[in-house]
Motif scaffolding. Structure first.
Motif, PDB file in Angstrom:
ATOM      1  N   ARG A 130     -16.528  15.364  56.590  1.00 42.16           N
ATOM      2  CA  ARG A 130     -15.390  14.925  57.412  1.00 42.16           C
ATOM      3  C   ARG A 130     -14.084  15.206  56.667  1.00 42.16           C
ATOM      4  O   ARG A 130     -13.123  15.693  57.245  1.00 42.16           O
ATOM      5  N   ARG A 131     -14.061  14.903  55.361  1.00 40.86           N
ATOM      6  CA  ARG A 131     -12.884  15.181  54.550  1.00 40.86           C
ATOM      7  C   ARG A 131     -12.601  16.679  54.532  1.00 40.86           C
ATOM      8  O   ARG A 131     -11.460  17.109  54.667  1.00 40.86           O
ATOM      9  N   TYR A 132     -13.651  17.476  54.362  1.00 38.31           N
ATOM     10  CA  TYR A 132     -13.511  18.923  54.322  1.00 38.31           C
ATOM     11  C   TYR A 132     -12.866  19.446  55.606  1.00 38.31           C
ATOM     12  O   TYR A 132     -11.936  20.265  55.560  1.00 38.31           O
ATOM     13  N   ARG A 133     -13.337  18.982  56.752  1.00 41.76           N
ATOM     14  CA  ARG A 133     -12.764  19.416  58.039  1.00 41.76           C
ATOM     15  C   ARG A 133     -11.306  18.997  58.152  1.00 41.76           C
ATOM     16  O   ARG A 133     -10.445  19.779  58.576  1.00 41.76           O
ATOM     17  N   GLU A 134     -11.013  17.751  57.772  1.00 42.76           N
ATOM     18  CA  GLU A 134      -9.642  17.243  57.834  1.00 42.76           C
ATOM     19  C   GLU A 134      -8.722  18.067  56.939  1.00 42.76           C
ATOM     20  O   GLU A 134      -7.638  18.488  57.352  1.00 42.76           O
ATOM     21  N   TYR A 135      -9.149  18.312  55.719  1.00 41.55           N
ATOM     22  CA  TYR A 135      -8.322  19.061  54.779  1.00 41.55           C
ATOM     23  C   TYR A 135      -8.174  20.521  55.212  1.00 41.55           C
ATOM     24  O   TYR A 135      -7.105  21.104  55.048  1.00 41.55           O
ATOM     25  N   SER A 136      -9.234  21.115  55.749  1.00 39.90           N
ATOM     26  CA  SER A 136      -9.148  22.497  56.230  1.00 39.90           C
ATOM     27  C   SER A 136      -8.092  22.624  57.317  1.00 39.90           C
ATOM     28  O   SER A 136      -7.320  23.586  57.343  1.00 39.90           O
ATOM     29  N   GLU A 137      -8.058  21.657  58.221  1.00 38.24           N
ATOM     30  CA  GLU A 137      -7.041  21.666  59.283  1.00 38.24           C
ATOM     31  C   GLU A 137      -5.641  21.526  58.709  1.00 38.24           C
ATOM     32  O   GLU A 137      -4.716  22.200  59.142  1.00 38.24           O
ATOM     33  N   LYS A 138      -5.479  20.651  57.737  1.00 40.43           N
ATOM     34  CA  LYS A 138      -4.157  20.460  57.122  1.00 40.43           C
ATOM     35  C   LYS A 138      -3.684  21.726  56.403  1.00 40.43           C
ATOM     36  O   LYS A 138      -2.490  22.026  56.400  1.00 40.43           O
ATOM     37  N   LEU A 139      -4.606  22.475  55.806  1.00 41.45           N
ATOM     38  CA  LEU A 139      -4.211  23.704  55.120  1.00 41.45           C
ATOM     39  C   LEU A 139      -3.746  24.774  56.107  1.00 41.45           C
ATOM     40  O   LEU A 139      -3.031  25.696  55.726  1.00 41.45           O
ATOM     41  N   LYS A 140      -4.131  24.658  57.367  1.00 46.70           N
ATOM     42  CA  LYS A 140      -3.697  25.601  58.398  1.00 46.70           C
ATOM     43  C   LYS A 140      -2.366  25.193  59.024  1.00 46.70           C
ATOM     44  O   LYS A 140      -1.809  25.925  59.827  1.00 46.70           O
ATOM     45  N   SER A 141      -1.867  24.038  58.644  1.00 49.30           N
ATOM     46  CA  SER A 141      -0.627  23.508  59.216  1.00 49.30           C
ATOM     47  C   SER A 141       0.577  24.294  58.720  1.00 49.30           C
ATOM     48  O   SER A 141       0.586  24.791  57.594  1.00 49.30           O
ATOM     49  N   GLU A 142       1.605  24.367  59.552  1.00 52.34           N
ATOM     50  CA  GLU A 142       2.847  24.981  59.099  1.00 52.34           C
ATOM     51  C   GLU A 142       3.684  24.010  58.278  1.00 52.34           C
ATOM     52  O   GLU A 142       4.687  24.379  57.694  1.00 52.34           O
ATOM     53  N   ASN A 143       3.248  22.759  58.199  1.00 50.10           N
ATOM     54  CA  ASN A 143       3.961  21.721  57.462  1.00 50.10           C
ATOM     55  C   ASN A 143       3.518  21.741  55.994  1.00 50.10           C
ATOM     56  O   ASN A 143       2.371  21.440  55.675  1.00 50.10           O
ATOM     57  N   LEU A 144       4.433  22.081  55.107  1.00 45.28           N
ATOM     58  CA  LEU A 144       4.106  22.173  53.684  1.00 45.28           C
ATOM     59  C   LEU A 144       3.640  20.830  53.119  1.00 45.28           C
ATOM     60  O   LEU A 144       2.803  20.788  52.222  1.00 45.28           O
ATOM     61  N   GLN A 145       4.130  19.737  53.664  1.00 44.65           N
ATOM     62  CA  GLN A 145       3.710  18.427  53.167  1.00 44.65           C
ATOM     63  C   GLN A 145       2.229  18.186  53.445  1.00 44.65           C
ATOM     64  O   GLN A 145       1.555  17.526  52.655  1.00 44.65           O
ATOM     65  N   ASP A 146       1.692  18.729  54.538  1.00 38.68           N
ATOM     66  CA  ASP A 146       0.257  18.606  54.797  1.00 38.68           C
ATOM     67  C   ASP A 146      -0.550  19.297  53.696  1.00 38.68           C
ATOM     68  O   ASP A 146      -1.569  18.783  53.238  1.00 38.68           O
ATOM     69  N   VAL A 147      -0.079  20.459  53.273  1.00 38.44           N
ATOM     70  CA  VAL A 147      -0.757  21.198  52.202  1.00 38.44           C
ATOM     71  C   VAL A 147      -0.656  20.411  50.892  1.00 38.44           C
ATOM     72  O   VAL A 147      -1.636  20.269  50.155  1.00 38.44           O
ATOM     73  N   ALA A 148       0.528  19.864  50.626  1.00 42.06           N
ATOM     74  CA  ALA A 148       0.728  19.062  49.414  1.00 42.06           C
ATOM     75  C   ALA A 148      -0.155  17.814  49.434  1.00 42.06           C
ATOM     76  O   ALA A 148      -0.674  17.398  48.396  1.00 42.06           O
ATOM     77  N   TYR A 149      -0.330  17.227  50.603  1.00 39.13           N
ATOM     78  CA  TYR A 149      -1.193  16.059  50.755  1.00 39.13           C
ATOM     79  C   TYR A 149      -2.623  16.394  50.325  1.00 39.13           C
ATOM     80  O   TYR A 149      -3.252  15.644  49.575  1.00 39.13           O
ATOM     81  N   VAL A 150      -3.139  17.529  50.796  1.00 39.23           N
ATOM     82  CA  VAL A 150      -4.500  17.945  50.443  1.00 39.23           C
ATOM     83  C   VAL A 150      -4.607  18.138  48.931  1.00 39.23           C
ATOM     84  O   VAL A 150      -5.557  17.660  48.302  1.00 39.23           O
ATOM     85  N   LEU A 151      -3.633  18.805  48.348  1.00 40.97           N
ATOM     86  CA  LEU A 151      -3.639  19.033  46.910  1.00 40.97           C
ATOM     87  C   LEU A 151      -3.686  17.721  46.137  1.00 40.97           C
ATOM     88  O   LEU A 151      -4.541  17.506  45.275  1.00 40.97           O
TER      89      LEU A 151
END
Length: 174
Positions: free
Chosen positions: A89-110
């Motif tokens: 579930r975490r993997y799916r959530e994080y994969s979606e966030k990495l596809k976001s145009e919002n840089l903060q979503d990517v930073a959140y995953v990191l």
């Protein structure tokens, strides 16, 4: 919206340079396309100009936004700790966030994956997501802050010295 030689961010791919804007006949209609070279792997991507916003194509963040993103990554106040959530579930959530145009979503995953790694060993898939998030962040911030990806990576790692140092010391001892 964008011009030739502009640096842009294509979600999940990273920083690219608009090589040209060309017109192609697609399905009997003339369509203007951005031809973008992704800088880290030289892959060419074509994005219809009229659809650029829908696919998340955006300009690089500003230096102020880049510094704010580093502050966000350093701030642990929103981390509630490893909850034992199913890795899939975490993997799916994080994969979606990495596809976001919002840089903060990517930073959140990191940030989340680094901090979760403190409490448990990350799965292979999570480690790949961590590396992808780190690459996306360091590449964009290097461009907007006139730095190098290695320097940005070092700066990010310094925020987590208390977590990352023991693991590095253990691997050196082995």
């Amino acid at each position: 919206m964008f011009s030739v030689n502009d640096l842009v961010v294509y979600p999940a791919q990273g920083v690219g340079k608009i090589e040209k804007v060309e017109s192609q006949d697609i399905g009997g209609c003339s369509t203007n396309l951005y031809v973008i070279r992704i800088l880290n792997n030289n892959v060419m991507v074509m994005v219809p100009v009229h659809n650029a916003t829908n696919v998340g194509l955006r300009p690089l963040c500003t230096p102020d936004q880049g510094e704010a993103m580093l502050e966000y990554i350093q701030d642990r106040s929103d981390f509630t700790g490893y909850t034992g959530q199913n890795w899939n579930r975490r993997y799916r959530e994080y994969s979606e966030k990495l596809k976001s145009e919002n840089l903060q979503d990517v930073a959140y995953v990191l940030k989340e994956l680094i901090l979760i790694g403190k409490d448990k060993e990350l799965s292979f898939g999570e480690r790949r997501l961590l590396e992808q998030a780190l690459h996306l962040i360091t590449t964009e911030l290097a461009f907007c802050l006139s730095s190098t990806p290695a320097d940005i990576r070092t700066r990010i790692y310094s925020f987590f010295d208390d977590i990352l140092k023991p693991a590095e010391e253990e691997s050196v001892a082995e």
